[in-house]
Scaffold this motif. Sequence first.
Motif, PDB file in Angstrom:
ATOM      1  N   ARG A   9       0.836  -1.214   0.000  1.00  0.00           N
ATOM      2  CA  ARG A   9       0.000   0.000   0.000  1.00  0.00           C
ATOM      3  C   ARG A   9       0.866   1.257   0.000  1.00  0.00           C
ATOM      4  NH1 ARG A   9      -2.922  -2.355   4.282  1.00  0.00           N
ATOM      5  NH2 ARG A   9      -2.277  -0.642   5.620  1.00  0.00           N
ATOM      6  N   PHE A  10       1.944   1.232   0.775  1.00  0.00           N
ATOM      7  CA  PHE A  10       2.888   2.350   0.848  1.00  0.00           C
ATOM      8  C   PHE A  10       3.415   2.688  -0.552  1.00  0.00           C
ATOM      9  CE2 PHE A  10       7.512   3.296   1.343  1.00  0.00           C
ATOM     10  CZ  PHE A  10       7.438   4.496   2.030  1.00  0.00           C
ATOM     11  N   ILE A  11       3.831   1.685  -1.299  1.00  0.00           N
ATOM     12  CA  ILE A  11       4.356   1.888  -2.652  1.00  0.00           C
ATOM     13  C   ILE A  11       3.243   2.375  -3.583  1.00  0.00           C
ATOM     14  CG2 ILE A  11       5.337   0.725  -4.673  1.00  0.00           C
ATOM     15  CD1 ILE A  11       6.694  -1.214  -2.594  1.00  0.00           C
ATOM     16  N   GLU A  12       2.102   1.698  -3.544  1.00  0.00           N
ATOM     17  CA  GLU A  12       0.984   2.049  -4.423  1.00  0.00           C
ATOM     18  C   GLU A  12       0.515   3.480  -4.203  1.00  0.00           C
ATOM     19  OE1 GLU A  12      -3.680   0.817  -5.128  1.00  0.00           O
ATOM     20  OE2 GLU A  12      -2.409  -0.511  -3.946  1.00  0.00           O
ATOM     21  N   THR A  13       0.359   3.877  -2.944  1.00  0.00           N
ATOM     22  CA  THR A  13      -0.135   5.227  -2.662  1.00  0.00           C
ATOM     23  C   THR A  13       0.897   6.288  -3.023  1.00  0.00           C
ATOM     24  OG1 THR A  13       0.529   5.075  -0.329  1.00  0.00           O
ATOM     25  CG2 THR A  13      -1.746   4.456  -0.880  1.00  0.00           C
ATOM     26  N   GLN A  14       2.189   5.964  -2.899  1.00  0.00           N
ATOM     27  CA  GLN A  14       3.229   6.896  -3.348  1.00  0.00           C
ATOM     28  C   GLN A  14       3.145   7.067  -4.858  1.00  0.00           C
ATOM     29  OE1 GLN A  14       5.675   9.006  -1.927  1.00  0.00           O
ATOM     30  NE2 GLN A  14       5.621   9.617  -4.064  1.00  0.00           N
ATOM     31  N   ASN A  15       3.036   5.965  -5.566  1.00  0.00           N
ATOM     32  CA  ASN A  15       3.015   6.024  -7.023  1.00  0.00           C
ATOM     33  C   ASN A  15       1.741   6.679  -7.565  1.00  0.00           C
ATOM     34  OD1 ASN A  15       5.524   4.872  -7.003  1.00  0.00           O
ATOM     35  ND2 ASN A  15       4.817   2.836  -7.586  1.00  0.00           N
ATOM     36  N   ASN A  16       0.679   6.711  -6.765  1.00  0.00           N
ATOM     37  CA  ASN A  16      -0.567   7.369  -7.159  1.00  0.00           C
ATOM     38  C   ASN A  16      -0.669   8.789  -6.609  1.00  0.00           C
ATOM     39  OD1 ASN A  16      -1.533   5.132  -8.548  1.00  0.00           O
ATOM     40  ND2 ASN A  16      -2.476   4.265  -6.726  1.00  0.00           N
ATOM     41  N   TYR A  17       0.354   9.234  -5.878  1.00  0.00           N
ATOM     42  CA  TYR A  17       0.383  10.566  -5.247  1.00  0.00           C
ATOM     43  C   TYR A  17      -0.844  10.797  -4.367  1.00  0.00           C
ATOM     44  CZ  TYR A  17       3.729  10.881  -9.037  1.00  0.00           C
ATOM     45  OH  TYR A  17       4.747  10.619  -9.899  1.00  0.00           O
ATOM     46  N   ASP A  18      -1.249   9.753  -3.655  1.00  0.00           N
ATOM     47  CA  ASP A  18      -2.425   9.809  -2.782  1.00  0.00           C
ATOM     48  C   ASP A  18      -1.954  10.039  -1.342  1.00  0.00           C
ATOM     49  OD1 ASP A  18      -4.707   9.415  -1.257  1.00  0.00           O
ATOM     50  OD2 ASP A  18      -5.398   7.703  -2.451  1.00  0.00           O
ATOM     51  N   SER A  19      -1.794  11.293  -0.969  1.00  0.00           N
ATOM     52  CA  SER A  19      -1.240  11.653   0.342  1.00  0.00           C
ATOM     53  C   SER A  19      -2.072  11.113   1.494  1.00  0.00           C
ATOM     54  CB  SER A  19      -1.120  13.165   0.475  1.00  0.00           C
ATOM     55  OG  SER A  19      -0.340  13.693  -0.557  1.00  0.00           O
ATOM     56  N   LYS A  20      -3.376  11.141   1.364  1.00  0.00           N
ATOM     57  CA  LYS A  20      -4.266  10.657   2.435  1.00  0.00           C
ATOM     58  C   LYS A  20      -4.068   9.159   2.640  1.00  0.00           C
ATOM     59  CE  LYS A  20      -8.176  10.275   4.972  1.00  0.00           C
ATOM     60  NZ  LYS A  20      -7.886   9.078   5.721  1.00  0.00           N
ATOM     61  N   ALA A  21      -4.141   8.370   1.569  1.00  0.00           N
ATOM     62  CA  ALA A  21      -3.967   6.918   1.683  1.00  0.00           C
ATOM     63  C   ALA A  21      -2.545   6.580   2.125  1.00  0.00           C
ATOM     64  CB  ALA A  21      -4.310   6.235   0.364  1.00  0.00           C
ATOM     65  N   TYR A  22      -1.561   7.352   1.680  1.00  0.00           N
ATOM     66  CA  TYR A  22      -0.172   7.155   2.090  1.00  0.00           C
ATOM     67  C   TYR A  22      -0.067   7.316   3.602  1.00  0.00           C
ATOM     68  CZ  TYR A  22       4.933   7.972   2.097  1.00  0.00           C
ATOM     69  OH  TYR A  22       6.291   7.914   2.334  1.00  0.00           O
ATOM     70  N   THR A  23      -0.646   8.393   4.115  1.00  0.00           N
ATOM     71  CA  THR A  23      -0.605   8.670   5.549  1.00  0.00           C
ATOM     72  C   THR A  23      -1.298   7.577   6.349  1.00  0.00           C
ATOM     73  OG1 THR A  23      -0.556  11.025   5.052  1.00  0.00           O
ATOM     74  CG2 THR A  23      -1.112  10.423   7.300  1.00  0.00           C
ATOM     75  N   ASP A  24      -2.337   6.972   5.778  1.00  0.00           N
ATOM     76  CA  ASP A  24      -3.059   5.895   6.456  1.00  0.00           C
ATOM     77  C   ASP A  24      -2.206   4.643   6.655  1.00  0.00           C
ATOM     78  OD1 ASP A  24      -5.316   7.450   6.732  1.00  0.00           O
ATOM     79  OD2 ASP A  24      -6.331   6.584   4.978  1.00  0.00           O
ATOM     80  N   CYS A  25      -1.055   4.559   6.010  1.00  0.00           N
ATOM     81  CA  CYS A  25      -0.135   3.430   6.192  1.00  0.00           C
ATOM     82  C   CYS A  25       0.642   3.544   7.515  1.00  0.00           C
ATOM     83  CB  CYS A  25       0.866   3.364   5.036  1.00  0.00           C
ATOM     84  SG  CYS A  25       0.145   2.984   3.431  1.00  0.00           S
ATOM     85  N   PHE A  26       0.551   4.694   8.181  1.00  0.00           N
ATOM     86  CA  PHE A  26       1.341   4.978   9.370  1.00  0.00           C
ATOM     87  C   PHE A  26       0.498   4.952  10.641  1.00  0.00           C
ATOM     88  CE2 PHE A  26       3.716   6.673   5.883  1.00  0.00           C
ATOM     89  CZ  PHE A  26       5.051   6.511   6.237  1.00  0.00           C
TER      90      PHE A  26
END
Length: 107
Positions: A9-26
């Motif tokens: 998910r971390f990689i996918e959300t980075q590659n999609n520039y999805d800051s909200k979903a990226y933050t949800d990985c933490f």
Amino acid sequence: MELPKVVGRFIETQNNYDSKAYTDCFTVTAIVHDEGRIHNGKEEIRQWIEHANEIYRSSMEPLNYEQSGSNGVLTSKVSGTFPGSPIVLKFHLEFKNELIASLKVTG
């Protein structure tokens, strides 16, 4: 290469520039160390990744992943609008409750 769900998910959300979903990985109290700065908690992490996405437009191509206990190291080729692109970076991850509790990015 087999990756834990949260790393995928971390990689996918980075590659999609999805800051909200990226933050949800933490985790709520996560810490990120990058470019000589420390970002504490989800709000600071969200601000950091939004800023990085605007400036660098970076994407990750995973090259290797190793895990030992609750720690993992993701090696990725990172491409973007920054000098020297692409580069290989290591993402040192510490996990808690299947989320990222700590991230340190090194060259």
